[in-house]
Design a protein around this motif. Structure first.
Motif, mmCIF file in Angstrom:
data_model
loop_
_atom_site.group_PDB
_atom_site.id
_atom_site.type_symbol
_atom_site.label_atom_id
_atom_site.label_comp_id
_atom_site.label_asym_id
_atom_site.label_seq_id
_atom_site.Cartn_x
_atom_site.Cartn_y
_atom_site.Cartn_z
ATOM 1 N N GLU A 44 -30.609 -29.105 2.335
ATOM 2 C CA GLU A 44 -30.616 -29.206 0.889
ATOM 3 C C GLU A 44 -30.155 -27.878 0.270
ATOM 4 O OE1 GLU A 44 -34.317 -30.599 -0.517
ATOM 5 O OE2 GLU A 44 -33.544 -31.031 -2.524
ATOM 6 N N PHE A 45 -30.603 -26.772 0.853
ATOM 7 C CA PHE A 45 -30.258 -25.469 0.295
ATOM 8 C C PHE A 45 -28.771 -25.169 0.464
ATOM 9 C CE2 PHE A 45 -29.869 -20.840 0.411
ATOM 10 C CZ PHE A 45 -30.526 -20.504 -0.751
ATOM 11 N N TYR A 46 -28.208 -25.473 1.650
ATOM 12 C CA TYR A 46 -26.803 -25.139 1.894
ATOM 13 C C TYR A 46 -25.844 -26.134 1.252
ATOM 14 C CZ TYR A 46 -28.371 -21.918 5.555
ATOM 15 O OH TYR A 46 -28.963 -20.911 6.240
ATOM 16 N N LEU A 47 -26.191 -27.413 1.279
ATOM 17 C CA LEU A 47 -25.210 -28.430 0.895
ATOM 18 C C LEU A 47 -25.670 -29.336 -0.230
ATOM 19 C CD1 LEU A 47 -24.104 -29.514 4.455
ATOM 20 C CD2 LEU A 47 -22.975 -27.914 2.943
ATOM 21 N N GLY A 48 -26.919 -29.224 -0.677
ATOM 22 C CA GLY A 48 -27.373 -30.063 -1.770
ATOM 23 C C GLY A 48 -27.486 -31.522 -1.387
ATOM 24 N N ASN A 49 -27.773 -31.805 -0.101
ATOM 25 C CA ASN A 49 -28.025 -33.175 0.352
ATOM 26 C C ASN A 49 -26.860 -34.135 0.197
ATOM 27 O OD1 ASN A 49 -30.378 -33.061 1.603
ATOM 28 N ND2 ASN A 49 -31.631 -33.697 -0.117
ATOM 29 N N ARG A 50 -25.702 -33.630 -0.127
ATOM 30 C CA ARG A 50 -24.480 -34.454 -0.091
ATOM 31 C C ARG A 50 -24.594 -35.739 -0.894
ATOM 32 N NH1 ARG A 50 -23.167 -33.521 6.323
ATOM 33 N NH2 ARG A 50 -21.989 -31.654 5.970
ATOM 34 N N VAL A 51 -25.009 -35.626 -2.154
ATOM 35 C CA VAL A 51 -25.186 -36.849 -2.933
ATOM 36 C C VAL A 51 -24.189 -36.970 -4.078
ATOM 37 C CG1 VAL A 51 -27.598 -37.243 -2.426
ATOM 38 C CG2 VAL A 51 -26.967 -35.642 -4.222
ATOM 39 N N MET A 52 -23.246 -36.023 -4.229
ATOM 40 C CA MET A 52 -22.457 -36.024 -5.454
ATOM 41 C C MET A 52 -21.269 -36.977 -5.398
ATOM 42 S SD MET A 52 -22.431 -32.384 -7.102
ATOM 43 C CE MET A 52 -21.312 -31.662 -5.972
ATOM 44 N N SER A 53 -20.842 -37.414 -6.594
ATOM 45 C CA SER A 53 -19.681 -38.296 -6.685
ATOM 46 C C SER A 53 -18.408 -37.472 -6.506
ATOM 47 C CB SER A 53 -19.663 -38.969 -8.057
ATOM 48 O OG SER A 53 -19.372 -37.991 -9.026
ATOM 49 N N PRO A 54 -17.284 -38.153 -6.158
ATOM 50 C CA PRO A 54 -16.027 -37.414 -5.953
ATOM 51 C C PRO A 54 -15.615 -36.576 -7.153
ATOM 52 C CG PRO A 54 -15.794 -39.647 -5.176
ATOM 53 C CD PRO A 54 -17.138 -39.567 -5.830
ATOM 54 N N PRO A 280 -19.310 -32.850 0.429
ATOM 55 C CA PRO A 280 -19.214 -34.289 0.188
ATOM 56 C C PRO A 280 -19.866 -35.128 1.291
ATOM 57 C CG PRO A 280 -17.123 -33.263 -0.224
ATOM 58 C CD PRO A 280 -17.985 -32.227 0.410
ATOM 59 N N LYS A 281 -20.253 -36.355 0.932
ATOM 60 C CA LYS A 281 -21.034 -37.185 1.840
ATOM 61 C C LYS A 281 -20.208 -37.677 3.014
ATOM 62 C CE LYS A 281 -22.812 -41.547 1.242
ATOM 63 N NZ LYS A 281 -22.681 -42.479 0.175
ATOM 64 N N SER A 282 -18.981 -38.136 2.745
ATOM 65 C CA SER A 282 -18.171 -38.652 3.838
ATOM 66 C C SER A 282 -16.742 -38.172 3.650
ATOM 67 C CB SER A 282 -18.194 -40.173 3.835
ATOM 68 O OG SER A 282 -17.521 -40.628 2.683
ATOM 69 N N VAL A 523 -11.028 -35.318 19.074
ATOM 70 C CA VAL A 523 -11.472 -36.647 18.652
ATOM 71 C C VAL A 523 -12.377 -36.512 17.431
ATOM 72 C CG1 VAL A 523 -12.829 -38.641 19.313
ATOM 73 C CG2 VAL A 523 -11.283 -37.612 20.941
ATOM 74 N N ARG A 524 -13.231 -35.504 17.484
ATOM 75 C CA ARG A 524 -14.141 -35.282 16.365
ATOM 76 C C ARG A 524 -13.384 -34.964 15.072
ATOM 77 N NH1 ARG A 524 -19.154 -31.711 18.116
ATOM 78 N NH2 ARG A 524 -20.392 -33.560 18.457
ATOM 79 N N THR A 525 -12.354 -34.088 15.148
ATOM 80 C CA THR A 525 -11.631 -33.741 13.918
ATOM 81 C C THR A 525 -10.959 -34.963 13.311
ATOM 82 O OG1 THR A 525 -9.618 -33.202 15.104
ATOM 83 C CG2 THR A 525 -11.079 -31.378 14.616
ATOM 84 N N LEU A 526 -10.464 -35.858 14.163
ATOM 85 C CA LEU A 526 -9.726 -37.005 13.631
ATOM 86 C C LEU A 526 -10.644 -38.167 13.268
ATOM 87 C CD1 LEU A 526 -6.480 -37.369 15.703
ATOM 88 C CD2 LEU A 526 -6.688 -37.422 13.249
ATOM 89 N N VAL A 527 -11.542 -38.492 14.191
ATOM 90 C CA VAL A 527 -12.336 -39.699 14.005
ATOM 91 C C VAL A 527 -13.637 -39.402 13.282
ATOM 92 C CG1 VAL A 527 -13.420 -41.610 15.216
ATOM 93 C CG2 VAL A 527 -11.301 -40.647 16.072
ATOM 94 N N GLY A 528 -14.195 -38.212 13.536
ATOM 95 C CA GLY A 528 -15.486 -37.907 12.943
ATOM 96 C C GLY A 528 -16.553 -38.736 13.621
ATOM 97 N N VAL A 529 -17.780 -38.597 13.201
ATOM 98 C CA VAL A 529 -18.812 -39.433 13.794
ATOM 99 C C VAL A 529 -19.643 -40.146 12.748
ATOM 100 C CG1 VAL A 529 -19.220 -38.555 16.088
ATOM 101 C CG2 VAL A 529 -19.982 -37.248 14.122
ATOM 102 N N ASP A 530 -19.415 -39.828 11.478
ATOM 103 C CA ASP A 530 -20.284 -40.492 10.509
ATOM 104 C C ASP A 530 -19.592 -41.674 9.861
ATOM 105 O OD1 ASP A 530 -19.811 -37.792 8.100
ATOM 106 O OD2 ASP A 530 -18.430 -39.131 9.114
ATOM 107 N N LEU B 8 -30.543 -33.423 6.715
ATOM 108 C CA LEU B 8 -29.556 -34.006 5.824
ATOM 109 C C LEU B 8 -29.986 -35.375 5.367
ATOM 110 C CD1 LEU B 8 -26.319 -33.008 7.618
ATOM 111 C CD2 LEU B 8 -27.227 -32.121 5.525
ATOM 112 N N GLY B 9 -29.823 -35.591 4.058
ATOM 113 C CA GLY B 9 -30.110 -36.910 3.561
ATOM 114 C C GLY B 9 -28.974 -37.861 3.901
ATOM 115 N N GLY B 10 -27.814 -37.333 4.142
ATOM 116 C CA GLY B 10 -26.626 -38.137 4.387
ATOM 117 C C GLY B 10 -26.613 -38.701 5.791
ATOM 118 N N PRO B 11 -25.428 -38.952 6.272
ATOM 119 C CA PRO B 11 -25.295 -39.530 7.601
ATOM 120 C C PRO B 11 -25.718 -38.515 8.647
ATOM 121 C CG PRO B 11 -23.198 -38.846 6.750
ATOM 122 C CD PRO B 11 -24.172 -38.644 5.648
#
Lengths: 530, 144
Positions: A44-54, A280-282, A523-530, B8-11
């Motif tokens: 939460e401190f570093y990224l703010g829980n990734r909840v914001m809109s684009p 960002p979230k994704s 693979v991770r850079t291209l596909v990601g895992v989330d 993380l709250g996200g994924p």
């Protein structure tokens, strides 16, 4: 160099600016306190829980990216040097393309809290030394850029009060610095994000309104604007031709190219900008956010160009140069001419808020790098609890803020643009090679990373020490001494290739990393895992 | 790394999802992945070269071929100024091409591959659980 022109603004707009600035600061401080991370969670401190809109992410990215140097410095440069100043603005926008095309998505797919986490996956064998070197580079860049922002605040104050006394100067730096520490240390990423969004909205509204007013004055005819700017610049058609600032000799042309190289490659690798990319979230949200930011940054750059040309066309170069030799006063003078006290107050408040917001982002990026990379992974070797790491992060934010304030007070006469350009050069020659190699080059090793991080940092700092910035020229730090054997003010043209070369050399001379590590990473850079 | 698991709250982040490297290396052998990798890299290199290289070329032209850049297009608008505006047009075209490239070429393939990674993860986990349950027998088989 801070110059001591007469004050730009009258009493009414000074009071309006103060009221506006105080209300923005009070509102954002309260919001920072309210949205501050409640639980001891580093995410939460570093990224703010990734909840914001684009859109909000894009606004925050634009806010992090556009500093007061762009708003006041580049606009002033356009007003004084025409074509050469427009090239700066163009470079600022082009630099964001690097972020969009090369860096954003792979970084988001592999990153967690800091760039160090990405490198740790890629170079897992020697992740601690790499994290240490990266933290040092991050610290150097953020401190320089932070000092540039604080020194800029003194320069801005000069526009209002004339030359500030020592007490006023100290007060200004301490007030700004303290507010920045509160945003970063208590508010964390949610607090810093809120002020970035506020600042970005103010920035976009402010420059658009002022730009529209300039165009309206010239009957929406671009040709009229250009003609009036050329007439009032005292240079005639030369104003709209390249070389007014950097055309004297081949050396100064190379200097200009070197600066553009550092801007285009370095802005993308600034730590606080990269940290923002992880929020960002994704990946889909990230892509839309970065495209939003691209549009907003382009809009701001185009509007700043119109403002710069408009300042010369309306006021004439002499008036602008009389107030401040570097042209920093151009926008405020223009605002006063076009919209009276209200527009002046809006734009000067905007400049102060811009300083605050960028400084808060920088402090947060430095604190997260120190707490997560240096304390969490190097000193405690990954065994620190979240509560401990968070306490260190808050403490680090305070320490960095105080360090920045002290350095700014010592070097308040320094040119804030020079400090910022050195930060860009270090980012482009130390962090960018490591990042690009680790994302795209299979053979890259930890030794290469160490060499390019350390070598890039050392090369750029040493070249600046032995350049006309420090000695031999009338405008340098030590005008009386002469040990400047490097002719260019901007080290980028040498130090960026040196950083890439050292990274290559270190990798080739060391045993390769395990083959699976890179494949897995790719693979991770291209596909990601989330 | 488990200390971050609630962070993380996200994924779930890459660290804690922790699929075995074997899962991803099977992805990297897929022909679809290989062609995605090649086309994506080709696009990235080309687009960056055009955007950044184009701008640096413009800076060099401005410095070293001023006569060309000062040619007037109409009134005070010179070739140099027009090219400067052209940079913004070029950037918007590249952003548009990038979005199209990602939408048509990359996202569908990535979605498929992600499903594959997840599939491998779950089957891997099931297999591990199964092997844990049947560990002694497993050893028997191996000796046999």
């Amino acid at each position: 160099m801070v110059t001591f022109g007469a004050s730009v603004v009258d009493r009414l707009s000074l009071q309006l600016t103060l009221v506006l600035f105080l209300s923005v600061v009070v509102v954002t401080l309260f919001t920072a306190l309210l949205t501050a991370p409640q639980r001891d969670e580093i995410g939460e401190f570093y990224l703010g829980n990734r909840v914001m809109s684009p859109l909000r992410n894009g606004l925050a990215m634009c806010g992090d990216y556009v500093s007061a140097a762009t708003l006041l410095g580049s606009t002033g440069l356009v007003a004084l040097t025409g074509y050469d100043g427009l090239l700066y603005l163009c470079g600022t926008a082009v630099a964001w393309m690097m972020v969009l095309l090369l860096i954003a998505e792979p970084l988001r797919n592999t990153g967690k809290f800091t760039l160090g986490d990405t490198l740790a996956i890629r170079l897992s064998r020697m992740q601690r030394p790499v994290r240490l070197a990266l933290a040092l580079c991050t610290l150097a860049i953020t401190t320089l850029y932070l000092v540039a922002q604080l020194v800029g605040s003194v320069a801005l104050l000069t526009q209002f009060t004339g030359e500030p006394s020592t007490a006023t100067r100290t007060l200004c730096v301490i007030v700004i610095g303290t507010v920045v520490i509160v945003y970063a240390a208590i508010g964390g990423m949610p607090g810093a994000t809120f002020i970035q969004v506020v600042k970005a909205v103010m920035l976009i509204c402010g420059v658009t309104v002022a730009g529209v007013m300039v165009l309206h004055r010239f009957d929406w005819n671009f040709e009229n604007l250009l003609a009036a700017a050329a007439d009032n610049s005292g240079q005639g058609a030369r104003f709209l031709e390249p070389g007014l600032r950097y055309g004297a000799s081949v050396t100064s042309k190379l200097d200009f190219f070197s600066l553009q190289l550092a801007i285009v490659l370095g802005l993308a690798a600034l730590p606080h900008v990269m940290m923002r990319l992880l929020a960002p979230k994704s990946v889909d949200v990230l892509r839309t956010s970065v495209v939003w930011a691209m549009g907003l940054v382009s809009l701001v750059c185009l509007a700043a160009g119109i403002l710069g040309l408009g300042a010369t066309a309306v006021l004439g170069s002499d008036t602008i140069a009389d107030n401040d030799r570097t042209g920093n006063a151009a926008v405020l003078l223009l605002a006063h001419e076009l919209g009276g006290a209200v527009l002046t107050a809006l734009l000067s408040c905007l400049a102060f808020v811009t300083l605050l917001a960028v400084a808060a982002g920088l402090t947060l990026a430095a604190a997260s790098s120190l707490a997560h990379d240096l304390y969490g992974e190097v000193i405690r070797k990954g065994r620190a609890t979240q509560t401990e790491e968070l306490a260190v992060a808050r403490l680090a934010a305070a320490v960095i803020g105080v360090l920045g304030m002290l350095l700014a007070l010592v070097s308040w006469g320094a040119n804030s643009a020079t400090l910022a350009f050195l930060a860009f050069a270090i980012a482009a020659s130390a962090i960018l090679p490591t990042l690009v190699y680790s994302l795209f080059w299979r053979r890259f090793t930890a030794q290469g990373a160490l060499l390019s991080l350390g070598g890039g940092l050392l090369t750029s700092v040493l070249l600046v020490v032995f350049s006309p910035v420090v000695s031999s020229a009338p405008a340098s730090l030590y005008p009386d001494a002469d040990f400047a054997w490097f002719p260019l003010q901007n080290p980028g043209i040498v130090s960026i290739p040196a950083g890439f070369l050292l990274g290559w050399l270190g990798s080739v001379l060391s045993p390769p990393e395990a083959k699976e590590t890179y494949e897995d990473f790719e693979v991770r850079t291209l596909v990601g895992v989330d | 790394m488990s200390r971050h698991s609630m962070g993380l709250g996200g994924p779930p982040s890459p660290y804690e999802a922790g699929p075995e490297p074997a899962d991803r290396s099977s992805v990297s052998r897929q022909p679809a992945y290989q062609s995605l990798r090649r086309s994506h890299r080709r696009f990235g290199v080309r687009a960056t070269a055009v955007a950044v290289g184009g701008f640096l070329l413009y800076v060099l032209l401005s410095s070293f071929a001023p006569a060309l850049m000062n040619t007037s297009v109409s009134g005070h608008l010179t070739i140099g100024l027009a090219l400067g505006l052209g940079q913004f047009v070029l950037m918007s075209v590249i952003v548009w091409r990038y979005l199209v490239h990602m939408r048509t070429r990359v996202t569908p393939v990535v979605r498929g591959l992600r499903g594959l990674v997840r599939h491998h993860e779950t089957t891997g986990r099931e297999r591990a659980a199964f092997e844990a349950r049947t560990a002694p027998r497993d050893e028997e088989f191996r000796s046999w």
